[in-house]
Scaffold this active site. Structure first.
Site, mmCIF file in Angstrom:
data_model
loop_
_atom_site.group_PDB
_atom_site.id
_atom_site.type_symbol
_atom_site.label_atom_id
_atom_site.label_comp_id
_atom_site.label_asym_id
_atom_site.label_seq_id
_atom_site.Cartn_x
_atom_site.Cartn_y
_atom_site.Cartn_z
ATOM 1 N N TRP A 101 0.833 -1.217 0.000
ATOM 2 C CA TRP A 101 0.000 0.000 0.000
ATOM 3 C C TRP A 101 0.853 1.246 0.000
ATOM 4 O O TRP A 101 0.507 2.245 -0.646
ATOM 5 C CB TRP A 101 -0.979 -0.018 1.180
ATOM 6 C CG TRP A 101 -1.899 -1.201 1.123
ATOM 7 C CD1 TRP A 101 -1.991 -2.211 2.037
ATOM 8 C CD2 TRP A 101 -2.854 -1.522 0.093
ATOM 9 N NE1 TRP A 101 -2.935 -3.133 1.644
ATOM 10 C CE2 TRP A 101 -3.467 -2.738 0.458
ATOM 11 C CE3 TRP A 101 -3.218 -0.897 -1.102
ATOM 12 C CZ2 TRP A 101 -4.459 -3.345 -0.331
ATOM 13 C CZ3 TRP A 101 -4.205 -1.505 -1.889
ATOM 14 C CH2 TRP A 101 -4.809 -2.703 -1.502
ATOM 15 N N ASP A 133 -1.940 6.519 6.239
ATOM 16 C CA ASP A 133 -2.936 5.561 5.772
ATOM 17 C C ASP A 133 -3.216 4.619 6.942
ATOM 18 O O ASP A 133 -2.407 3.770 7.273
ATOM 19 C CB ASP A 133 -2.387 4.791 4.563
ATOM 20 C CG ASP A 133 -3.332 3.679 4.095
ATOM 21 O OD1 ASP A 133 -4.401 3.488 4.715
ATOM 22 O OD2 ASP A 133 -2.981 3.002 3.104
ATOM 23 N N LYS A 146 -12.113 -2.403 6.874
ATOM 24 C CA LYS A 146 -11.364 -3.247 7.802
ATOM 25 C C LYS A 146 -11.894 -3.088 9.230
ATOM 26 O O LYS A 146 -12.376 -4.030 9.819
ATOM 27 C CB LYS A 146 -9.872 -2.920 7.758
ATOM 28 C CG LYS A 146 -9.121 -3.580 6.615
ATOM 29 C CD LYS A 146 -9.135 -2.822 5.340
ATOM 30 C CE LYS A 146 -8.454 -3.553 4.207
ATOM 31 N NZ LYS A 146 -7.796 -2.663 3.276
#
Ligand SMILES: *Cc1c(COP(=O)(O)O)cnc(C)c1O
Length: 361
Positions: A103, A172, A196
């Protein structure tokens, strides 16, 4: 399948059962309006009340100061990879990124379209098995911000605390937001895809320091400017109403659990059960180095890919689903976010024990 099983999926992921059960009713009739939550206008007083209550609960739970705005956007966390540099970097401006996984890499690729990007740390050579320790990274002189990924969902590593820097942090936090208390004030922007720890896919939370809204680069399309959404309380266009509703219910659930301190304690205990089992011998090998281990995603390997496939198959037969590791590293991964029940972790530990005995090396 008539009963729910334990779902170790990395995202979308397990949600609290009471939230799902309440949503089931309110899909048909939201708060006695006679209209379902997916059908009600985002401008209705009932939805606006829900929205305001959700923002307020975020403020309370995370301790978000008044000079930060809370936005609900679309396009997933992945859209933040370009929205952050597009808004914060004017031509030739610089930012520092910490490269701790897939990511982060994607975020770096996008940031390079908008400015000069310095990589202050990378664990790529050791397959992203760790995050930097305190001070184990460099920040390029003149950087506008320092970017990091607090929890690396795929590799199972997590920052134990936010990196120290004299410039604003951009984070993030997609896979560990609300899993523990955090220091908001070190950050300029925190973002998180909901699927999530927050709710269903389809909404992305953005927490942004107010002064950053006014420093926007030129030629940013209206929909991609944070300021557009901040000025209209995320109602510039139709927001993802149903995902926001579920996030709101998840926040109430977090409060009922005792807030982030209690949640963190429960998360640590769940993760410790798994790491203890991994550390018991050589049979299971954890991917992350010990000091970088994540409480959210536990990535591990068995001796061979065949054994891993058998492990995943037999686990499913016992009602333990979603244990296959990400396609980029293979192996196994147990994602155990806030809403994942401790009972399911205990069941997995028992299964690991049994599997090892039945399949000696
Ligand atoms: C899942 C995830 C993403 C991607 O989220 P999308 O909403 O699918 O774009 C980004 N960053 C992290 C840390 C993630 O876990």
């Amino acid at each position: 399948m008539n009963t729910r099983i334990f779902n170790f999926s990395a995202g979308p992921a397990t949600l609290p059962l009471p939230v799902l059960e309440k949503a089931q009713k309110e899909i048909v009739n939201f708060r006695g309006t006679g209209i379902g939550i997916m059908e009600i206008s985002h401008r209705s007083k009932e939805f606006v009340a829900l929205y305001e209550e959700t923002v307020e609960n975020f403020r309370q739970i995370l301790g978000i100061p008044d000079n930060y705005r809370i936005l609900f956007l679309q396009g997933g966390a992945s859209s933040q990879f370009f929205m952050v540099p597009m808004n914060l970097l004017r031509q030739q401006q610089k930012a520092t990124y910490l490269n701790t996984g897939t990511w982060s890499k994607k975020a770096i690729d996008q940031a390079k379209l908008f400015g000069e990007i310095h990589i202050g740390f990378s664990s790529e050579e050791s397959t992203f098995d760790r995050v930097p320790g305190p001070g184990e990274f460099s920040v390029a002189e003149g950087s506008e911000y320092l970017y990091y990924t607090s929890n690396n969902t795929i590799f199972g590593t997590q920052f134990q605390q936010a990196p120290e820097a004299a410039i604003p942090l951009v984070c993030d936090m997609s896979s560990d937001i609300l899993s523990k208390p955090i220091n908001i004030e070190k950050h300029g922007i925190i973002f998180a895809g909901a699927q999530k720890n927050l709710g269903p896919a389809g909404v992305t939370l953005v927490i942004i320091r107010e002064d950053l809204l006014d420093q926007v680069a030129e030629h940013v399309p209206t929909m991609l400017k944070y300021k557009t959404h901040a000025d209209k309380d995320s109602m510039f266009n139709t927001p993802p109403t149903f995902p926001i509703y579920v996030v709101g219910e998840v926040l109430k659930w977090v409060k009922q659990q005792g807030g982030l301190v209690a949640i963190q304690q429960a998360n640590r205990e769940k993760a410790a059960l798994l790491y203890q089992q991994i550390d018991r011998g050589e049979y299971y090998r954890g991917h992350a180095t010990i000091s970088s281990r994540s409480d959210m995603n536990v990535s591990f390997n068995l001796a061979t890919a065949e054994l891993e496939a058998q492990f995943i198959k037999e686990a499913l037969a016992r009602g333990l689903s979603g244990l296959k590791g990400h396609r980029s590293i293979g192996g196994c991964r147990a994602s155990i976010y806030n809403a994942f029940p401790r009972k399911g972790v205990e069941k997995l530990v028992q299964f690991m024990d049994d599997f090892q005995r039945q399949n000696p090396l």
